[in-house]
Design a protein around this motif. Structure first.
Motif, PDB file in Angstrom:
ATOM      1  N   MET A 100      19.275 -39.525  64.710  1.00 35.09           N
ATOM      2  CA  MET A 100      20.053 -39.703  63.494  1.00 35.09           C
ATOM      3  C   MET A 100      21.119 -38.616  63.415  1.00 35.09           C
ATOM      4  SD  MET A 100      16.832 -40.232  60.866  1.00 35.09           S
ATOM      5  CE  MET A 100      17.797 -40.672  59.434  1.00 35.09           C
ATOM      6  N   SER A 101      22.236 -38.955  62.803  1.00 33.52           N
ATOM      7  CA  SER A 101      23.261 -37.937  62.563  1.00 33.52           C
ATOM      8  C   SER A 101      22.789 -37.052  61.418  1.00 33.52           C
ATOM      9  CB  SER A 101      24.595 -38.592  62.195  1.00 33.52           C
ATOM     10  OG  SER A 101      24.498 -39.205  60.918  1.00 33.52           O
ATOM     11  N   VAL A 102      23.379 -35.888  61.315  1.00 32.46           N
ATOM     12  CA  VAL A 102      23.011 -34.995  60.215  1.00 32.46           C
ATOM     13  C   VAL A 102      23.311 -35.668  58.876  1.00 32.46           C
ATOM     14  CG1 VAL A 102      25.196 -33.708  60.204  1.00 32.46           C
ATOM     15  CG2 VAL A 102      23.140 -32.630  59.345  1.00 32.46           C
ATOM     16  N   GLN A 103      24.379 -36.455  58.815  1.00 38.80           N
ATOM     17  CA  GLN A 103      24.723 -37.149  57.578  1.00 38.80           C
ATOM     18  C   GLN A 103      23.635 -38.158  57.201  1.00 38.80           C
ATOM     19  OE1 GLN A 103      26.797 -37.079  60.309  1.00 38.80           O
ATOM     20  NE2 GLN A 103      28.437 -35.711  59.644  1.00 38.80           N
ATOM     21  N   GLU A 147      15.521 -35.251  47.434  1.00 40.14           N
ATOM     22  CA  GLU A 147      15.565 -33.907  48.018  1.00 40.14           C
ATOM     23  C   GLU A 147      17.000 -33.573  48.384  1.00 40.14           C
ATOM     24  OE1 GLU A 147      12.802 -32.404  50.881  1.00 40.14           O
ATOM     25  OE2 GLU A 147      11.470 -34.100  50.520  1.00 40.14           O
ATOM     26  N   ARG A 148      17.504 -32.516  47.784  1.00 44.35           N
ATOM     27  CA  ARG A 148      18.875 -32.091  48.059  1.00 44.35           C
ATOM     28  C   ARG A 148      18.879 -31.190  49.284  1.00 44.35           C
ATOM     29  NH1 ARG A 148      23.393 -29.827  47.676  1.00 44.35           N
ATOM     30  NH2 ARG A 148      24.430 -28.442  46.285  1.00 44.35           N
ATOM     31  N   LEU A 149      19.693 -31.562  50.262  1.00 38.68           N
ATOM     32  CA  LEU A 149      19.865 -30.761  51.468  1.00 38.68           C
ATOM     33  C   LEU A 149      21.316 -30.901  51.901  1.00 38.68           C
ATOM     34  CD1 LEU A 149      18.362 -29.143  53.812  1.00 38.68           C
ATOM     35  CD2 LEU A 149      18.507 -31.299  55.057  1.00 38.68           C
ATOM     36  N   THR A 150      21.979 -29.781  52.068  1.00 34.92           N
ATOM     37  CA  THR A 150      23.359 -29.841  52.529  1.00 34.92           C
ATOM     38  C   THR A 150      23.385 -29.829  54.058  1.00 34.92           C
ATOM     39  OG1 THR A 150      23.640 -27.439  52.609  1.00 34.92           O
ATOM     40  CG2 THR A 150      24.143 -28.539  50.494  1.00 34.92           C
ATOM     41  N   GLU A 151      24.501 -30.301  54.600  1.00 32.36           N
ATOM     42  CA  GLU A 151      24.670 -30.257  56.050  1.00 32.36           C
ATOM     43  C   GLU A 151      24.640 -28.814  56.536  1.00 32.36           C
ATOM     44  OE1 GLU A 151      27.864 -32.584  57.746  1.00 32.36           O
ATOM     45  OE2 GLU A 151      27.602 -34.139  56.215  1.00 32.36           O
ATOM     46  N   ALA A 152      25.199 -27.906  55.746  1.00 31.14           N
ATOM     47  CA  ALA A 152      25.217 -26.490  56.137  1.00 31.14           C
ATOM     48  C   ALA A 152      23.796 -25.933  56.227  1.00 31.14           C
ATOM     49  CB  ALA A 152      26.043 -25.682  55.144  1.00 31.14           C
ATOM     50  N   THR A 153      22.946 -26.287  55.274  1.00 27.14           N
ATOM     51  CA  THR A 153      21.555 -25.824  55.309  1.00 27.14           C
ATOM     52  C   THR A 153      20.840 -26.420  56.510  1.00 27.14           C
ATOM     53  OG1 THR A 153      21.490 -25.559  52.907  1.00 27.14           O
ATOM     54  CG2 THR A 153      19.369 -25.759  54.045  1.00 27.14           C
ATOM     55  N   PHE A 154      21.060 -27.704  56.760  1.00 27.65           N
ATOM     56  CA  PHE A 154      20.448 -28.349  57.923  1.00 27.65           C
ATOM     57  C   PHE A 154      20.853 -27.624  59.205  1.00 27.65           C
ATOM     58  CE2 PHE A 154      20.229 -31.300  61.424  1.00 27.65           C
ATOM     59  CZ  PHE A 154      19.014 -31.914  61.240  1.00 27.65           C
ATOM     60  N   ARG A 155      22.139 -27.361  59.349  1.00 27.58           N
ATOM     61  CA  ARG A 155      22.630 -26.683  60.557  1.00 27.58           C
ATOM     62  C   ARG A 155      22.071 -25.254  60.662  1.00 27.58           C
ATOM     63  NH1 ARG A 155      25.996 -30.462  62.447  1.00 27.58           N
ATOM     64  NH2 ARG A 155      27.312 -31.611  61.023  1.00 27.58           N
ATOM     65  N   LYS A 156      21.873 -24.604  59.521  1.00 30.24           N
ATOM     66  CA  LYS A 156      21.264 -23.263  59.517  1.00 30.24           C
ATOM     67  C   LYS A 156      19.826 -23.341  60.029  1.00 30.24           C
ATOM     68  CE  LYS A 156      21.565 -18.893  58.587  1.00 30.24           C
ATOM     69  NZ  LYS A 156      22.504 -18.057  59.320  1.00 30.24           N
ATOM     70  N   TYR A 157      19.075 -24.345  59.593  1.00 31.08           N
ATOM     71  CA  TYR A 157      17.705 -24.536  60.082  1.00 31.08           C
ATOM     72  C   TYR A 157      17.708 -24.727  61.601  1.00 31.08           C
ATOM     73  CZ  TYR A 157      15.995 -25.328  55.253  1.00 31.08           C
ATOM     74  OH  TYR A 157      15.645 -25.206  53.930  1.00 31.08           O
ATOM     75  N   VAL A 158      18.703 -25.454  62.105  1.00 33.83           N
ATOM     76  CA  VAL A 158      18.815 -25.654  63.559  1.00 33.83           C
ATOM     77  C   VAL A 158      19.092 -24.314  64.237  1.00 33.83           C
ATOM     78  CG1 VAL A 158      20.174 -26.732  65.403  1.00 33.83           C
ATOM     79  CG2 VAL A 158      19.532 -28.075  63.388  1.00 33.83           C
ATOM     80  N   GLN A 159      20.041 -23.552  63.706  1.00 34.57           N
ATOM     81  CA  GLN A 159      20.381 -22.239  64.276  1.00 34.57           C
ATOM     82  C   GLN A 159      19.174 -21.313  64.303  1.00 34.57           C
ATOM     83  OE1 GLN A 159      23.620 -21.007  61.689  1.00 34.57           O
ATOM     84  NE2 GLN A 159      25.018 -21.043  63.455  1.00 34.57           N
TER      85      GLN A 159
END
Length: 165
Positions: free
Chosen positions: A21-24, A35-47
Motif C-alpha cells: 500500500m502507498s503511505v496515502q 486514527e489520525r496519522l500524518t504521512e510525516a509521522t508514518f515516514r518518521k516511524y520508518v526512519q
C-alpha cells in the motif's frame, strides 16, 4: 488478532493489497478507523525502524515512474505502536524493548507463498513434487508460527518488565 481498532478486519486489508500500500492508502485506512496519522509521522516511524521500508514498484505505462509501496501489515504495526504509546511506552522504549519483526516475517511468508505457488504451477502433475511442495508449505507454516510466537513472548516480557517498574 485480525481485528482492527474500530471493528474492521486487518486480514481483509492485507489480502486486498498483496503488493503493498502507498503511505496515502495507509493513512486513509487509519483515518477511516478514527486514527489520525500524518504521512510525516508514518515516514518518521520508518526512519526509526519501527516500520519496514517501502519497495519501489513501477507504474503501468511508459515513463510513469515508480511508487513506494509498504507492506499492508504496516497498518497493524502502526496500531501496535499507538497501543504501546497509549500504555506509556516512549518511542525509544518501543525501539529498544519490542521487536518489530512482524512486518518482516509477514513479508517473508508472502515471498515464500509466491515461490511455492510458482513451483506448484511449474511442476505439472508429478505426485512426488506435489507431496514435497505440501511438506515444504507445512514446514514453512510451522517456522513462521514459531517465529511469531517467539516475537510475541518477547513483547509480552517487555510489557511485564515495564509494569514491574
Amino acid at each position: 488478532m485480525g481485528q482492527l481498532i474500530g471493528g474492521g478486519n486487518i486480514d481483509d486489508i492485507e489480502r486486498d493489497h498483496p503488493l503493498g500500500m502507498s503511505v496515502q492508502q495507509i493513512v486513509e485506512v487509519l483515518a477511516s478507523l478514527g486514527e489520525r496519522l500524518t504521512e510525516a509521522t508514518f515516514r518518521k516511524y520508518v526512519q526509526l525502524g519501527l516500520l519496514p521500508r517501502s519497495v519501489r514498484v513501477g507504474k503501468k505505462g511508459k515513463h510513469r515512474g515508480s511508487q513506494g509501496l509498504y507492506p499492508a501489515t504496516s497498518v497493524r504495526q502502526v496500531q501496535l505502536i499507538r497501543q504501546l504509546m497509549q500504555q506509556g511506552f516512549t518511542i525509544e522504549e518501543i525501539q529498544t524493548r519490542f521487536l518489530f519483526l512482524r512486518g518482516d516475517l509477514d513479508a517473508l511468508r508472502g515471498q515464500l507463498e509466491r515461490v511455492l505457488t510458482q513451483l506448484a504451477g511449474a511442476h505439472g502433475a508429478d505426485e512426488l513434487l506435489t507431496r514435497e511442495l505440501e511438506e515444504a508449505r507445512r514446514i514453512g507454516t510451522g517456522l513462521f508460527d514459531k517465529l511469531h510466537d517467539i516475537e510475541r513472548r518477547l513483547s509480552v516480557q517487555a510489557r511485564m518488565e515495564r509494569a514491574a517498574v
